[in-house]
Design an enzyme around this catalytic site. Sequence first.
Site, mmCIF file in Angstrom:
data_model
loop_
_atom_site.group_PDB
_atom_site.id
_atom_site.type_symbol
_atom_site.label_atom_id
_atom_site.label_comp_id
_atom_site.label_asym_id
_atom_site.label_seq_id
_atom_site.Cartn_x
_atom_site.Cartn_y
_atom_site.Cartn_z
ATOM 1 N N GLU A 132 -81.602 -3.320 46.422
ATOM 2 C CA GLU A 132 -80.601 -3.792 47.513
ATOM 3 C C GLU A 132 -80.479 -3.535 48.861
ATOM 4 O O GLU A 132 -79.746 -2.679 49.078
ATOM 5 C CB GLU A 132 -79.257 -3.683 46.665
ATOM 6 C CG GLU A 132 -78.946 -4.443 45.262
ATOM 7 C CD GLU A 132 -77.425 -4.113 44.880
ATOM 8 O OE1 GLU A 132 -76.727 -3.509 45.375
ATOM 9 O OE2 GLU A 132 -77.360 -4.915 43.635
ATOM 10 N N GLU A 190 -79.825 -7.516 37.858
ATOM 11 C CA GLU A 190 -78.538 -7.036 37.699
ATOM 12 C C GLU A 190 -77.760 -8.093 37.598
ATOM 13 O O GLU A 190 -77.585 -8.967 38.427
ATOM 14 C CB GLU A 190 -77.978 -6.217 38.728
ATOM 15 C CG GLU A 190 -78.933 -4.827 38.950
ATOM 16 C CD GLU A 190 -78.105 -3.885 40.008
ATOM 17 O OE1 GLU A 190 -77.033 -3.982 40.371
ATOM 18 O OE2 GLU A 190 -79.005 -3.089 40.457
HETATM 19 O O1 IFM Z 1 -73.489 -0.039 40.609
HETATM 20 C C1 IFM Z 1 -74.138 -1.043 41.614
HETATM 21 C C2 IFM Z 1 -75.338 -0.688 41.502
HETATM 22 O O2 IFM Z 1 -75.673 0.608 41.981
HETATM 23 C C3 IFM Z 1 -76.177 -1.736 42.535
HETATM 24 N N1 IFM Z 1 -76.046 -2.845 42.179
HETATM 25 C C4 IFM Z 1 -74.474 -3.340 42.097
HETATM 26 C C5 IFM Z 1 -73.697 -2.268 41.129
HETATM 27 C C6 IFM Z 1 -72.187 -2.581 41.007
HETATM 28 O O3 IFM Z 1 -71.674 -2.639 42.032
#
Ligand code: IFM
Length: 440
Positions: free
Chosen positions: A167, A351
């Site tokens: 990210e 994710e």
């Molecule tokens: O916990 C985070 C993760 O570290 C990165 N993506 C989003 C998740 C939820 O906020």
Amino acid sequence: MAFSRADFPEDFLFGVATSAYQIEGHGFGGAGRTHWDDFASVPGNVVRAEHGGRACEHYTRWEEDLDLVRDGGFDSYRFSASWARVMPEGRGGVNAEGLDFYDRLVDGMLARGLNPALTLYHWELPSALQDLGGWRNRDIAGWFADYAEVLLRRIGDRIWSAAPLNEPWCVAWLSHFLGHHAPGLRDIRAAARAMHHVLLAHGSAVEAMRALGMGNLGAVCNFEHVAPADDSEASAAAARRHDAIINRWFVSALFNRQYPAEALEGLEPHLPVGWEKDMDHIGRPLDWFGLNYYTRKLVCAEPGPWPGLREIEGPLARTQMGWEIYPDGLSAILLRVHEGYTRGLPLVVTENGMASADAIRSGKVDDRARIAFLEDHVAAVLRARAEGVPVAGYFVWSLLDNYEWSFGYEKRFGIVHVDFQNLQRTPKASYHALARALAR
Ligand code: IFM
């Protein structure tokens, strides 16, 4: 679960994801200080000033955690390595104990039949590098490539897939413009440089990994479904600006070797001189692309400096994070990325998941809202596949309740509940439902 493996091709990959600082316990094993330790030590930055010093003690409980991944029926475990655990000062000296840990962890995955999906950087920058300007400093690309080489000379032969950074929008914009994450800056010049240097570092790490002979290399970015909050032209333009900053900046650099005009309009004056010459280095070929997706955002115009926008609360049901639940946004973003950028490259949902205020009752955690959330988002993946998008995998965030950054340990994203007093793990109903859906 409303889905099962039978809905997907045999080689479709189901996985579960975590990250180093959020679970390992950075106080163990000779890891160096990170800018998250510094950020958390300033009053008001993190709920109850919590930090990752102990976290889930995964550093010592990793075998139990990998057993949970295997028993959940997953094919792959997406994890990250901590730069400061490998190189406590970020450059130079190597912490042998840290390398040994990742070596054991990767062998542990292989022993359990899990494909190790590595992220090199999931947000904990060694403090010593932050002292040198961190992501504002162009030299970070070289430091990052050196770290990649040290780590992957040791474990690269057993890694199934690797991505340099998780990210980049969070690393750059959320942390240097919005100030919500470490290092907590609100500075457009710092943000512009970080927006470019994360991509430069991505390119340098990919180059270093290719030089080691590694394959199956990708990138992981986060996306939101962005829509104007009303039907005014001002809101439409604000939504386009937000979309350019969060959704298009990175993917457009990686695959089209250019930055979107609506973002350059505000950032170009602050980019490092000669940034255009870096675009070929940034856009070197990849083998797959990962999308993290959680929510949608409604945006309206806000008087004031660029980017002149504000998020509006929408009417949909929300998670514990306050994020609206909008599965259609996932199919839409998969289609858009496929058509506009990756054009046939395998896509992976790296994710997806939700936080809820889960509690243990009579030894069980009934997180039926999470089950519905996962079902609806997997259905969105199936819709995208039906439209021809080559989605090759889906990872749930997250295995364990963990350190949710500036929210501390309050927001629970795990399919396994963690009691932060005694660190006991209790699989939630969603874990059991997934295990049934994924059983072969
Ligand atoms: O916990 C985070 C993760 O570290 C990165 N993506 C989003 C998740 C939820 O906020």
